[in-house]
Design a protein around this motif. Structure first.
Motif, PDB file in Angstrom:
ATOM      1  N   PHE A  81       0.864  -1.179   0.000  1.00  0.00           N
ATOM      2  CA  PHE A  81       0.000   0.000   0.000  1.00  0.00           C
ATOM      3  C   PHE A  81       0.899   1.227   0.000  1.00  0.00           C
ATOM      4  N   GLN A  82       0.474   2.272  -0.719  1.00  0.00           N
ATOM      5  CA  GLN A  82       1.174   3.547  -0.631  1.00  0.00           C
ATOM      6  C   GLN A  82       0.243   4.666  -1.059  1.00  0.00           C
ATOM      7  N   VAL A  83       0.573   5.879  -0.621  1.00  0.00           N
ATOM      8  CA  VAL A  83      -0.197   7.059  -0.985  1.00  0.00           C
ATOM      9  C   VAL A  83       0.354   7.596  -2.297  1.00  0.00           C
ATOM     10  N   SER A  84      -0.542   8.016  -3.168  1.00  0.00           N
ATOM     11  CA  SER A  84      -0.183   8.630  -4.439  1.00  0.00           C
ATOM     12  C   SER A  84      -0.864   9.989  -4.506  1.00  0.00           C
ATOM     13  N   LEU A  85      -0.270  10.930  -5.221  1.00  0.00           N
ATOM     14  CA  LEU A  85      -0.803  12.288  -5.340  1.00  0.00           C
ATOM     15  C   LEU A  85      -1.066  12.629  -6.793  1.00  0.00           C
ATOM     16  N   SER A  86      -2.000  13.549  -7.001  1.00  0.00           N
ATOM     17  CA  SER A  86      -2.150  14.157  -8.321  1.00  0.00           C
ATOM     18  C   SER A  86      -2.156  15.666  -8.133  1.00  0.00           C
ATOM     19  N   SER A  87      -1.563  16.359  -9.100  1.00  0.00           N
ATOM     20  CA  SER A  87      -1.493  17.819  -9.020  1.00  0.00           C
ATOM     21  C   SER A  87      -1.505  18.389 -10.426  1.00  0.00           C
ATOM     22  N   ASP A  88      -1.678  19.696 -10.502  1.00  0.00           N
ATOM     23  CA  ASP A  88      -1.552  20.382 -11.776  1.00  0.00           C
ATOM     24  C   ASP A  88      -0.086  20.453 -12.146  1.00  0.00           C
ATOM     25  N   GLY A  89       0.187  20.690 -13.429  1.00  0.00           N
ATOM     26  CA  GLY A  89       1.559  20.880 -13.888  1.00  0.00           C
ATOM     27  C   GLY A  89       1.931  22.348 -13.870  1.00  0.00           C
ATOM     28  N   PHE A  90       3.193  22.645 -13.585  1.00  0.00           N
ATOM     29  CA  PHE A  90       3.668  24.026 -13.507  1.00  0.00           C
ATOM     30  C   PHE A  90       4.932  24.190 -14.336  1.00  0.00           C
ATOM     31  N   GLU A  91       5.208  25.413 -14.692  1.00  0.00           N
ATOM     32  CA  GLU A  91       6.379  25.720 -15.514  1.00  0.00           C
ATOM     33  C   GLU A  91       7.687  25.630 -14.738  1.00  0.00           C
ATOM     34  N   GLU A  93       9.799  24.650 -10.856  1.00  0.00           N
ATOM     35  CA  GLU A  93       9.779  23.850  -9.634  1.00  0.00           C
ATOM     36  C   GLU A  93       9.268  24.652  -8.447  1.00  0.00           C
ATOM     37  N   GLU A  94       9.600  25.942  -8.407  1.00  0.00           N
ATOM     38  CA  GLU A  94       9.204  26.799  -7.299  1.00  0.00           C
ATOM     39  C   GLU A  94       7.691  26.958  -7.176  1.00  0.00           C
ATOM     40  N   GLU A  95       6.983  26.817  -8.285  1.00  0.00           N
ATOM     41  CA  GLU A  95       5.526  26.965  -8.270  1.00  0.00           C
ATOM     42  C   GLU A  95       4.820  25.778  -7.623  1.00  0.00           C
ATOM     43  N   THR A  97       3.814  23.781  -4.829  1.00  0.00           N
ATOM     44  CA  THR A  97       3.714  23.864  -3.377  1.00  0.00           C
ATOM     45  C   THR A  97       2.691  22.826  -2.909  1.00  0.00           C
ATOM     46  N   ALA A  98       2.491  22.755  -1.612  1.00  0.00           N
ATOM     47  CA  ALA A  98       1.489  21.836  -1.061  1.00  0.00           C
ATOM     48  C   ALA A  98       0.098  22.156  -1.607  1.00  0.00           C
ATOM     49  N   ASN A  99      -0.153  23.413  -1.946  1.00  0.00           N
ATOM     50  CA  ASN A  99      -1.445  23.798  -2.516  1.00  0.00           C
ATOM     51  C   ASN A  99      -1.664  23.227  -3.910  1.00  0.00           C
ATOM     52  N   ALA A 100      -0.601  22.760  -4.556  1.00  0.00           N
ATOM     53  CA  ALA A 100      -0.711  22.184  -5.892  1.00  0.00           C
ATOM     54  C   ALA A 100      -1.338  20.790  -5.857  1.00  0.00           C
ATOM     55  N   VAL A 101      -1.309  20.136  -4.708  1.00  0.00           N
ATOM     56  CA  VAL A 101      -1.862  18.781  -4.596  1.00  0.00           C
ATOM     57  C   VAL A 101      -3.381  18.861  -4.691  1.00  0.00           C
ATOM     58  N   LYS A 102      -3.929  18.199  -5.699  1.00  0.00           N
ATOM     59  CA  LYS A 102      -5.372  18.219  -5.936  1.00  0.00           C
ATOM     60  C   LYS A 102      -6.074  17.055  -5.248  1.00  0.00           C
TER      61      LYS A 102
END
Length: 127
Positions: A81-91, A93-95, A97-102
């Motif tokens: 078992f493991q946790v997986s994340l999905s997020s938006d793509g950004f231009e 690396e600095e963009e 953030t934790a808020n990017a996790v959908k």
């Protein structure tokens, strides 16, 4: 024993005006709950069903705790078992953030023997 299936229709999500197509879908043959599994286990060993339930409850709590810590939980012959994340793509690396996790989800990757059972399945259509 066969896996039973039924026929269902689905629209094409990429082309909603296209005609529906027919697909096979599993038609479950009942279910087994936590307590029933404990009873089955207790009948196959010297541990009581109460002890089995206690162990399974603690296993569940520990899996949840370890997943919350971001660890992969390896259950040997069962799988991982493991946790997986999905997020938006950004231009940049600095963009990111934790808020990017959908969304977060739990992945289960079955072990070799469990995956192998898929090779031996037979199927039967329900009426």
């Amino acid at each position: 024993m066969s896996i039973t299936y039924k026929t269902i229709t689905r629209k094409n999500p990429r082309d909603l005006v296209a005609p529906e197509k027919y697909y096979a879908a599993v038609s479950p043959n009942g279910s087994v709950d936590f307590e029933s599994l404990a009873v089955l286990i207790s009948e196959q060993c010297t541990v009581t069903d109460t002890d089995c339930i206690a162990v399974l409850n603690v296993l569940e709590k520990n899996i949840i705790r370890e997943l919350k810590e971001g660890r992969i939980v390896r259950l040997g012959k069962l799988g991982n078992f493991q946790v997986s994340l999905s997020s938006d793509g950004f231009e940049t690396e600095e963009e990111v953030t934790a808020n990017a996790v959908k969304k977060a989800r739990i992945l289960f990757r079955p072990a070799k023997k469990m995956r192998a059972l898929l090779n031996d399945l037979t199927f039967r259509k329900v009426s």
